[in-house]
Enzyme design. Structure first.
Site, PDB file in Angstrom:
ATOM      1  CD1 TRP A  90       2.147 -19.806 -29.792  1.00  0.00           C
ATOM      2  CD2 TRP A  90       0.887 -19.742 -27.759  1.00  0.00           C
ATOM      3  NE1 TRP A  90       1.247 -20.611 -29.916  1.00  0.00           N
ATOM      4  CE2 TRP A  90       0.430 -20.787 -28.678  1.00  0.00           C
ATOM      5  CE3 TRP A  90       0.099 -19.634 -26.654  1.00  0.00           C
ATOM      6  CZ2 TRP A  90      -0.591 -21.570 -28.445  1.00  0.00           C
ATOM      7  CZ3 TRP A  90      -0.891 -20.428 -26.367  1.00  0.00           C
ATOM      8  CH2 TRP A  90      -1.469 -21.641 -27.338  1.00  0.00           C
ATOM      9  CE  LYS A  91       8.601 -13.978 -31.584  1.00  0.00           C
ATOM     10  NZ  LYS A  91       9.175 -13.401 -32.635  1.00  0.00           N
ATOM     11  CG  HIS A 130      13.798 -15.763 -29.365  1.00  0.00           C
ATOM     12  ND1 HIS A 130      13.792 -14.241 -29.671  1.00  0.00           N
ATOM     13  CD2 HIS A 130      13.316 -16.319 -30.317  1.00  0.00           C
ATOM     14  CE1 HIS A 130      13.005 -13.992 -30.698  1.00  0.00           C
ATOM     15  NE2 HIS A 130      12.538 -15.454 -31.325  1.00  0.00           N
ATOM     16  CD  GLU A 184      14.281 -17.819 -34.270  1.00  0.00           C
ATOM     17  OE1 GLU A 184      13.112 -18.357 -34.774  1.00  0.00           O
ATOM     18  OE2 GLU A 184      14.481 -17.125 -33.392  1.00  0.00           O
ATOM     19  N   GLY A 200       9.735 -11.721 -37.433  1.00  0.00           N
ATOM     20  CA  GLY A 200       8.530 -10.776 -37.230  1.00  0.00           C
ATOM     21  C   GLY A 200       8.010  -9.959 -38.598  1.00  0.00           C
ATOM     22  CB  SER A 234       9.397 -13.983 -41.821  1.00  0.00           C
ATOM     23  OG  SER A 234       9.421 -12.933 -41.173  1.00  0.00           O
ATOM     24  N   GLY A 249       7.068 -18.027 -35.041  1.00  0.00           N
ATOM     25  CA  GLY A 249       6.564 -16.827 -34.190  1.00  0.00           C
ATOM     26  C   GLY A 249       5.218 -16.525 -34.344  1.00  0.00           C
TER      27      GLY A 249
HETATM   28  P1  PGA Z   1       8.529 -14.922 -36.593  1.00  0.00           P
HETATM   29  O1  PGA Z   1       9.358 -15.214 -35.247  1.00  0.00           O
HETATM   30  O2  PGA Z   1       8.044 -16.275 -37.180  1.00  0.00           O
HETATM   31  O3  PGA Z   1       7.275 -14.025 -36.174  1.00  0.00           O
HETATM   32  O4  PGA Z   1       9.468 -14.220 -37.394  1.00  0.00           O
HETATM   33  C1  PGA Z   1      10.342 -16.466 -35.076  1.00  0.00           C
HETATM   34  C2  PGA Z   1      10.770 -16.096 -33.678  1.00  0.00           C
HETATM   35  O5  PGA Z   1      10.925 -15.131 -33.254  1.00  0.00           O
HETATM   36  O6  PGA Z   1      11.298 -16.972 -33.159  1.00  0.00           O
END
Ligand code: PGA
Length: 254
Positions: free
Chosen positions: A10-11, A95, A166, A172, A214, A235
Site C-alpha cells: 500500500w506504500k 524496495h 521489480e 507505478g 504495474s 502496488g
Molecule cells: P506498482 O508498484 O504495482 O504500482 O507498479 C509495485 C511496487 O512498487 O511494489
C-alpha cells in the site's frame, strides 16, 4: 501445489483511516477467494491495527520496512521484534523506493538476518533501473542480488526467503508499461541462475520469485502464465478493491 503468493504494497496510502476502512470493506467481498492464495497486506504502520482486525483466515500482515538498529533505546525506530509482536509475518526489504531514500545492498543484507531472527519472512526486492538491448542490466541484477544476500551463504537456511523481481522502470505505471512475458521469463531464469551460484541448485529451486511493476487485472494472467513466478507484489492496483480482487481471480483460476 503450493499456493500463489500475493503481496499488497500500500506504500503510504490510503490518505486517511476512513479510506482504509472503505478499502477493507470492499475487499471483504473477496474473503472466500483469499483462502486460495497466500495473501499479505503491507499497509503503513499507522494502519496496522485496523488491518489486523480485518485479517481473517488466509491473510497476513506485512511490513514495508523496519529500522536497522540493535537492541536499546532508539527514538523513532520500529524494530522487527515489535512488528512480530503485532503479527507481522513478512517484510518487504530493499524496495526501489526505499533504496532511493538511502537503503543499500549492505543494509538490505543485514535486515535479512534481522528479519529471520525475529521470525519474519524477508521478501527481497531486486530489479534493474533500465533495460538495454545488450543485456547489460543482467550484470546489474547479478551484483544487486549477490550484495543484497551477502549475509547468507551456502550453508544458510533459505527455505523462508522470497525474492521480488521489480524492474524499477516498470513500477507505478500502467499495464502497458509492465515487462513483457518473454523478458520476465528470461529474468526469472537469470535470477534462479544467480541463486544457484550462491546456494546450489537444490536450495535455489525452492526460492519463490514474485513479480512486481504495474501489475493490473489486464496483464496479470499473461504475466503469471509459465514465466516461472509464484505470484505478485502489487502496488497501485492493490488500492482499488475491484482491481485487486480481479488479480486474485487470475491467480486462482490459472
Ligand atoms: P506498482 O508498484 O504495482 O504500482 O507498479 C509495485 C511496487 O512498487 O511494489
Amino acid at each position: 501445489m503450493a499456493k500463489p503468493i500475493l503481496v499488497a504494497n500500500w506504500k503510504n496510502h490510503p490518505g486517511s483511516l476512513m479510506g482504509v476502512k472503505a478499502l477493507l470493506r470492499q475487499l471483504s467481498k473477496g474473503r472466500t477467494k483469499f483462502k486460495k492464495v497466500s495473501l499479505f497486506i503491507a499497509p503503513p504502520l499507522t494502519y496496522f491495527e485496523s488491518v489486523q482486525h480485518w485479517l481473517g483466515v488466509g491473510a497476513h500482515l506485512a511490513t514495508q520496512d523496519f529500522s536497522r538498529v540493535s537492541k536499546g533505546s532508539h527514538t523513532g525506530a520500529v524494530t522487527p521484534d515489535i512488528l512480530k509482536s503485532f503479527g507481522v509475518r513478512l517484510a518487504i526489504l530493499g524496495h526501489s523506493e526505499s533504496r532511493a531514500l538511502g537503503e543499500t545492498n549492505a543494509s538490505v543484507s543485514e535486515k535479512i538476518k534481522m528479519a529471520s531472527s525475529s521470525g519474519i519472512v524477508p521478501l527481497v526486492c531486486v530489479g534493474e533501473l533500465t533495460r538495454d538491448s545488450e543485456g547489460e542490466h543482467f550484470e546489474f541484477l547479478r551484483e544487486e542480488i549477490k550484495r543484497s544476500l551477502s549475509s547468507l551463504n551456502k550453508k544458510s537456511d533459505i527455505s523462508k526467503l522470497l525474492i521480488a523481481y521489480e524492474p524499477v522502470w516498470a513500477i507505478g505505471k500502467g499495464a502497458r508499461d509492465a515487462i513483457d512475458k518473454v523478458d520476465l521469463s528470461q529474468s526469472v531464469i537469470f535470477i534462479r541462475k544467480v541463486l544457484t551460484e550462491m546456494f546450489g541448485r537444490e536450495k535455489a529451486e525452492t526460492v519463490p520469485i514474485l513479480y512486481g511493476g504495474s501489475v493490473e487485472p489486464s496483464n496479470a494472467k499473461e504475466l503469471m502464465g509459465s514465466t516461472g513466478i509464484r505470484g505478485f507484489l502489487v502496488g497501485h492496483a492493490s488500492l482499488n478493491a475491484k482491481n485487486f480482487l480481479e488479480i486474485v481471480d487470475t491467480l486462482i483460476t490459472k
